[in-house]
Design an enzyme around this catalytic site. Structure first.
Site, PDB file in Angstrom:
ATOM      1  N   ASP A   1       0.812  -1.232   0.000  1.00  0.00           N
ATOM      2  CA  ASP A   1       0.000   0.000   0.000  1.00  0.00           C
ATOM      3  C   ASP A   1       0.842   1.276   0.000  1.00  0.00           C
ATOM      4  O   ASP A   1       0.335   2.346  -0.325  1.00  0.00           O
ATOM      5  CB  ASP A   1      -0.916   0.035   1.232  1.00  0.00           C
ATOM      6  CG  ASP A   1      -1.934  -1.089   1.235  1.00  0.00           C
ATOM      7  OD1 ASP A   1      -2.037  -1.806   0.227  1.00  0.00           O
ATOM      8  OD2 ASP A   1      -2.621  -1.265   2.265  1.00  0.00           O
TER       9      ASP A   1
ATOM     10  N   ARG B   1      -6.510   0.170   0.084  1.00  0.00           N
ATOM     11  CA  ARG B   1      -7.353   0.674   1.165  1.00  0.00           C
ATOM     12  C   ARG B   1      -7.593   2.184   1.050  1.00  0.00           C
ATOM     13  O   ARG B   1      -8.220   2.599   0.094  1.00  0.00           O
ATOM     14  CB  ARG B   1      -6.706   0.326   2.512  1.00  0.00           C
ATOM     15  CG  ARG B   1      -7.742   0.009   3.576  1.00  0.00           C
ATOM     16  CD  ARG B   1      -7.087  -0.314   4.892  1.00  0.00           C
ATOM     17  NE  ARG B   1      -6.471  -1.614   4.929  1.00  0.00           N
ATOM     18  CZ  ARG B   1      -7.136  -2.764   5.016  1.00  0.00           C
ATOM     19  NH1 ARG B   1      -8.438  -2.759   5.073  1.00  0.00           N
ATOM     20  NH2 ARG B   1      -6.496  -3.916   5.058  1.00  0.00           N
TER      21      ARG B   1
ATOM     22  N   LEU C   1      -3.468 -11.087  -6.888  1.00  0.00           N
ATOM     23  CA  LEU C   1      -2.444 -11.249  -7.930  1.00  0.00           C
ATOM     24  C   LEU C   1      -1.397 -10.143  -7.851  1.00  0.00           C
ATOM     25  O   LEU C   1      -0.214 -10.359  -8.107  1.00  0.00           O
ATOM     26  CB  LEU C   1      -3.090 -11.227  -9.322  1.00  0.00           C
ATOM     27  CG  LEU C   1      -4.111 -12.324  -9.608  1.00  0.00           C
ATOM     28  CD1 LEU C   1      -4.809 -12.071 -10.931  1.00  0.00           C
ATOM     29  CD2 LEU C   1      -3.416 -13.681  -9.634  1.00  0.00           C
ATOM     30  N   GLN C   2      -1.850  -8.918  -7.484  1.00  0.00           N
ATOM     31  CA  GLN C   2      -0.931  -7.768  -7.444  1.00  0.00           C
ATOM     32  C   GLN C   2       0.005  -7.830  -6.237  1.00  0.00           C
ATOM     33  O   GLN C   2       0.988  -7.125  -6.160  1.00  0.00           O
ATOM     34  CB  GLN C   2      -1.725  -6.463  -7.408  1.00  0.00           C
ATOM     35  CG  GLN C   2      -2.510  -6.228  -6.123  1.00  0.00           C
ATOM     36  CD  GLN C   2      -3.701  -5.310  -6.303  1.00  0.00           C
ATOM     37  OE1 GLN C   2      -3.541  -4.140  -6.548  1.00  0.00           O
ATOM     38  NE2 GLN C   2      -4.913  -5.851  -6.160  1.00  0.00           N
ATOM     39  N   ARG C   3      -0.338  -8.671  -5.257  1.00  0.00           N
ATOM     40  CA  ARG C   3       0.402  -8.693  -3.993  1.00  0.00           C
ATOM     41  C   ARG C   3       1.562  -9.673  -4.019  1.00  0.00           C
ATOM     42  O   ARG C   3       2.550  -9.490  -3.339  1.00  0.00           O
ATOM     43  CB  ARG C   3      -0.589  -9.130  -2.904  1.00  0.00           C
ATOM     44  CG  ARG C   3      -0.590  -8.274  -1.747  1.00  0.00           C
ATOM     45  CD  ARG C   3      -1.667  -8.434  -0.749  1.00  0.00           C
ATOM     46  NE  ARG C   3      -2.274  -9.710  -0.501  1.00  0.00           N
ATOM     47  CZ  ARG C   3      -3.300  -9.865   0.336  1.00  0.00           C
ATOM     48  NH1 ARG C   3      -3.776  -8.828   0.984  1.00  0.00           N
ATOM     49  NH2 ARG C   3      -3.825 -11.025   0.541  1.00  0.00           N
TER      50      ARG C   3
ATOM     51  N   MET D   1      -5.916  -2.575  -5.131  1.00  0.00           N
ATOM     52  CA  MET D   1      -5.867  -2.534  -3.660  1.00  0.00           C
ATOM     53  C   MET D   1      -5.255  -1.219  -3.163  1.00  0.00           C
ATOM     54  O   MET D   1      -4.823  -0.382  -3.956  1.00  0.00           O
ATOM     55  CB  MET D   1      -5.045  -3.701  -3.133  1.00  0.00           C
ATOM     56  CG  MET D   1      -5.804  -5.011  -3.075  1.00  0.00           C
ATOM     57  SD  MET D   1      -4.760  -6.282  -2.311  1.00  0.00           S
ATOM     58  CE  MET D   1      -5.942  -7.589  -2.090  1.00  0.00           C
TER      59      MET D   1
ATOM     60  N   GLU E   1      -9.927   0.217  -4.567  1.00  0.00           N
ATOM     61  CA  GLU E   1     -10.922  -0.556  -3.808  1.00  0.00           C
ATOM     62  C   GLU E   1     -11.562   0.305  -2.721  1.00  0.00           C
ATOM     63  O   GLU E   1     -12.642   0.015  -2.238  1.00  0.00           O
ATOM     64  CB  GLU E   1     -10.252  -1.769  -3.146  1.00  0.00           C
ATOM     65  CG  GLU E   1      -9.163  -1.372  -2.138  1.00  0.00           C
ATOM     66  CD  GLU E   1      -8.534  -2.518  -1.370  1.00  0.00           C
ATOM     67  OE1 GLU E   1      -8.813  -3.675  -1.686  1.00  0.00           O
ATOM     68  OE2 GLU E   1      -7.746  -2.232  -0.436  1.00  0.00           O
TER      69      GLU E   1
END
Ligand code: F6P
Length: 410
Positions: free
Chosen positions: A143, A191, A301-303, A189, A246
């Site tokens: 993040d 947050r 998938l991005q993580r 993602m 998101e």
């Protein structure tokens, strides 16, 4: 060093969190630690006395290399909030009892701002009770929302994946628009911070327009205005691609995903599970405009996309792990290692150390002047900041055409 080291991983996984683990292990061994323990599933597993001796798993230089290139949390992670010290001293007595039993000199925790809350509480307790164990945090989160550090390990690789995958989604849609309009909504993602969503702009270049609109959670989202903007764009082009975080919210403070079929799940830190924004918006576009739509959620998938890891990111993750051990051995406690950018061109970054009390539970957001005036794109300042972080590749070790990972045999 005289005692032993224990290391844990906490919060959401990344493509490079294990590179930090490898950095901790390597430096601790180089500095003479007899044992380097790994907590299983962070402090939550530790409370159940779940830990391993890492030497049982990392035996050779090849294992270190495999660990550096293995995504997600090798030791297992957790989202666990320690109680305030005055609320439940027994928890702390239990933790320090286990630490004493294992003769732990350095406690290293790799995580994001919620995880730094754990370092803060444990180091505070140690100081108040005269314990000598040192507690140091290692930054980690895709993040990129940790305060006082230029960026966080994990972000560069996720950004590289997001920029690349966005470009591929745009290319895919363009192939199919001969007689059809298509609106694609990509959900990213992050947050409450728009760093990752902004990374979709990396797809823009000589050979690609990039997304047509980018919506970050830093600014209120206006659903009616969004529909109008999409309609306008469809007058000019047949494929429209929109990237949304998101975590976008309307001006009333309601997450857009809550208008659809959002999950009610809330974690120990009070964070609601955010997913379904793209699905809600693509259904809305289909209903309001009547064209073909598609929702693409990059989701996990991005993580953990270590096949697209940034070499800079893998190396910095390793470096901050080592720096944490060094700091603890030299007597620091209640601190987190930070990355300090020395120059952009050539890109140079070094490590420093900051008080964890100024970091835990604080969210660093994208500055307003890095977002375009109308709030639907990123400025050059944002691109210049992010570009050095996605440079270079460190491919996984491949066996039979598929990446090989180091894993814990349970
Ligand atoms: O904290 C990192 C993160 O990837 C956020 O971007 C995201 O909102 C969250 O984790 C999702 O967590 P989980 O997989 O636990 O639902």
């Amino acid at each position: 060093m005289k005692g032993n080291v224990i290391v844990g991983q906490s919060g959401g996984p990344t493509a490079v969190i294990n590179s930090s683990l490898a950095g901790v292990y390597r430096t601790a061994k180089d500095r003479g630690a007899k044992k380097v323990y790994g907590m299983l599933h962070g402090i939550q597993g530790f409370l159940d006395e779940q830990y391993v001796d890492l030497s049982d798993y990392i035996k050779t230089d090849l294992d270190v290399e495999l660990l550096k290139r293995t995504p997600s949390a090798f030791l297992g992670s957790c989202r666990y909030k320690l109680p305030e010290i005055h609320e439940d001293r027994e928890v702390y007595e239990k933790i320090f009892g286990i630490l004493d039993k294992l003769d732990i000199e350095c406690f290293i925790y790799i995580g994001g701002n919620d995880s730094m809350d754990t370092i803060k509480k444990l180091s505070d307790y140690a100081i108040v009770t005269g314990k000598t164990t040192k507690f140091i945090g290692v930054p980690k989160t895709i993040d990129n929302d940790l305060a006082l550090t230029d960026h966080t390990p994990g972000f560069g690789s996720a950004a590289k994946y997001i920029g690349t995958a966005t470009k591929e989604v745009i290319r895919d849609a363009m192939g199919l628009v001969y007689n059809t309009d298509i609106v694609t909504i990509i959900e990213v993602m992050g947050r409450n911070a728009g760093w990752l969503t902004g990374a979709t702009a990396l797809s823009k270049g000589e050979d690609c327009d990039g997304p047509d609109l980018i919506y970050l959670p830093e600014l209120a989202f206006d659903i009616d205005n969004f529909i109008e903007r999409v309609k306008e764009l469809l007058q000019k082009k047949k494929s429209v691609v929109v990237a949304v975080s998101e975590g976008i919210k309307t001006k009333e403070g309601k997450y857009v995903c809550e208008y659809g079929n959002a999950s009610d799940y809330v974690d120990a830190f009070g964070h609601r599970q955010l997913a379904g924004t793209a699905s809600f918006l693509s259904n809305l576009v289909a209903a309001e405009i009547g064209c073909k739509t598609r929702a693409v959620e990059f989701s996990t998938l991005q993580r953990s996309a270590s096949h697209l890891a940034s070499r800079i990111d893998v190396n910095e993750a390793f470096q901050v792990g080592g720096a944490a051990v060094k700091a603890a051995v030299e007597g620091d406690t209640g601190k987190m290692i930070v990355l300090k950018r020395v120059s952009d061109d050539p890109y140079q970054c070094t490590t420093d150390i900051c008080d964890v009390h100024k970091i835990s539970n604080v969210e660093k957001l994208v500055p307003r002047d890095w977002i375009s005036r109308d709030g639907t794109y990123l400025t050059q300042k944002f691109i210049s900041y992010i570009e050095p972080l996605i440079q270079g590749e460190l491919l996984p070790v491949q066996v039979d055409g598929i990446p090989r990972h180091l894993f814990l045999q349970k």
